[in-house]
Scaffold this active site. Structure first.
Site, PDB file in Angstrom:
ATOM      1  CG  HIS A  93      43.429  41.608  36.065  1.00 21.23           C
ATOM      2  ND1 HIS A  93      43.890  41.597  36.359  1.00 21.23           N
ATOM      3  CD2 HIS A  93      41.709  42.385  35.604  1.00 21.23           C
ATOM      4  CE1 HIS A  93      43.641  43.239  35.813  1.00 21.23           C
ATOM      5  NE2 HIS A  93      43.008  43.144  35.484  1.00 21.23           N
ATOM      6  CB  SER A 105      41.608  46.631  35.931  1.00 24.11           C
ATOM      7  OG  SER A 105      41.650  45.860  34.686  1.00 24.11           O
ATOM      8  CG  LEU A 106      41.169  50.624  31.732  1.00 25.83           C
ATOM      9  CD1 LEU A 106      41.308  52.514  31.494  1.00 25.83           C
ATOM     10  CD2 LEU A 106      40.281  50.220  30.508  1.00 25.83           C
ATOM     11  CD  GLN A 151      46.091  46.431  37.434  1.00 27.62           C
ATOM     12  OE1 GLN A 151      46.722  46.753  36.063  1.00 27.62           O
ATOM     13  NE2 GLN A 151      45.808  47.559  37.766  1.00 27.62           N
ATOM     14  CD  GLN A 159      38.854  45.747  27.944  1.00 25.24           C
ATOM     15  OE1 GLN A 159      39.828  46.078  28.677  1.00 25.24           O
ATOM     16  NE2 GLN A 159      38.655  45.602  27.472  1.00 25.24           N
ATOM     17  NE  ARG A 213      47.311  47.418  32.360  1.00 34.53           N
ATOM     18  CZ  ARG A 213      45.920  46.631  32.911  1.00 34.53           C
ATOM     19  NH1 ARG A 213      44.389  47.207  32.013  1.00 34.53           N
ATOM     20  NH2 ARG A 213      45.284  46.295  33.605  1.00 34.53           N
TER      21      ARG A 213
END
Length: 315
Positions: free
Chosen positions: A204, A95-96, A253, A10, A120
């Site tokens: 996170h 991440s994503l 994660q 992102q 998510r």
């Protein structure tokens, strides 16, 4: 094999991303159509035309970035005969981007990946009321100093390392009150700048536990196949192949640190000399260059980039 494919997270989104690819390659256009169908809405219209505020919403940005990455992959595979197993040693994502990496490696179907990332995004946004959380990037210091600053800034609040991006950039996440203290505390530890990030939630960190619980439930319902090539997982900074491990690590994660610096270091130490960032933006290619100068990094998002990759990989 000396090549790794990495997939952006992102912040790399921009209105119009992927449009040139979809206009030039039927296979790319089909990816956007499949994502639209999986979500039951025209996300592709938001990707190509905006408005930017709508694309930037977490629940849209996450599946949108994955769609662009997978459109690039589909063109390389369908139009130019890329076989991931033959040409690529590892995949990884920020991440994503880890979901994009797994879709590219055949662990998830495209439709499942789109739906998981929509969920998510919604779950991460809903986990913390707007205004209670924040994130800031510490520039000019590494992980050890960032951990010290986080510990001092916490003062009973949550303040954790969210992203260890490169040797001189670490992102902290937590309660806004703690992140507000980071700039002043950072000064005495050599932080050059503490830059507040324009995010809608504190990603996170342990405040994301409700989102982790939602993802655990969703991932339990999804078929995960072993990836064609090993995934370097965010929270391990090491390779993973087993579907059960992948499922657990994707849940971890959500609240855990994205160990990107160590991920790239692991790749370099295991023979990777070329990294291709598959999808929108150039963030990861830039980070690779600052983490290990021996790695040649390139971003791949437009038809001209595809042509360069074809040449480099001998497709």
């Amino acid at each position: 094999m000396t090549v790794a494919f990495v997939f952006p997270g992102q912040g790399s989104q921009d209105v119009g991303m992927g449009r040139e690819l979809a206009e030039n390659f039927k296979s790319a256009a089909e990816v956007f159509a499949e994502v639209d169908e999986a979500l039951g809405e025209k996300l592709s219209q938001v990707i190509f035309e905006g408005p930017k505020e709508t694309l930037t919403l977490t629940q849209n940005a996450q599946p949108a970035l994955m769609a662009v990455s997978m459109a690039v992959m589909r063109v390389l595979e369908k139009d130019f005969g890329l076989n991931l197993r033959d040409k690529v040693r590892y995949v990884a994502g920020h991440s994503l981007g880890e979901y994009s990496a797994l879709a590219a490696a055949g662990s998830f179907s495209l439709a499942d990946t789109a739906r998981l990332l929509r969920l998510r995004g919604l779950a991460m946004q809903a986990a913390v009321p707007v205004g209670q959380g924040a994130m800031a990037a510490l520039l000019g210091v590494g992980l050890d100093v960032a951990q010290t600053v986080a510990a001092e800034a916490a003062q009973g609040d949550v303040c954790q390392v969210a992203n260890d991006n490169e040797p001189m950039q670490v992102v902290l996440s937590g309660h806004k009150s703690a992140i507000d203290r980071v700039a002043e505390i950072g000064k005495k530890h050599g932080v050059r700048r503490a830059v507040p990030l324009p995010v809608s939630a504190p990603f996170h960190c342990e405040m994301m536990q409700p989102a982790a619980d939602a993802m655990a439930e969703a991932l339990a319902q999804v078929d995960i196949k072993p990836p064609m090539v090993p995934l370097i997982a965010n929270v391990l900074a090491g390779p993973v192949n087993e579907p059960a491990d992948i499922r657990n690590l994707l849940v971890e994660q959500v609240t855990g640190t994205v160990r990107w610096r160590e991920t790239v270091t692991y790749m370099a130490e295991n023979g990777i000399t070329e990294v291709y960032e598959i999808g929108a933006g150039k963030v990861l290619a830039g980070l690779c260059g600052r983490i290990d100068k021996s790695i040649k990094a390139m971003s791949v998002s437009a038809p001209a980039d595809i042509e360069a990759v074809r040449t480099a990989l001998g497709l």
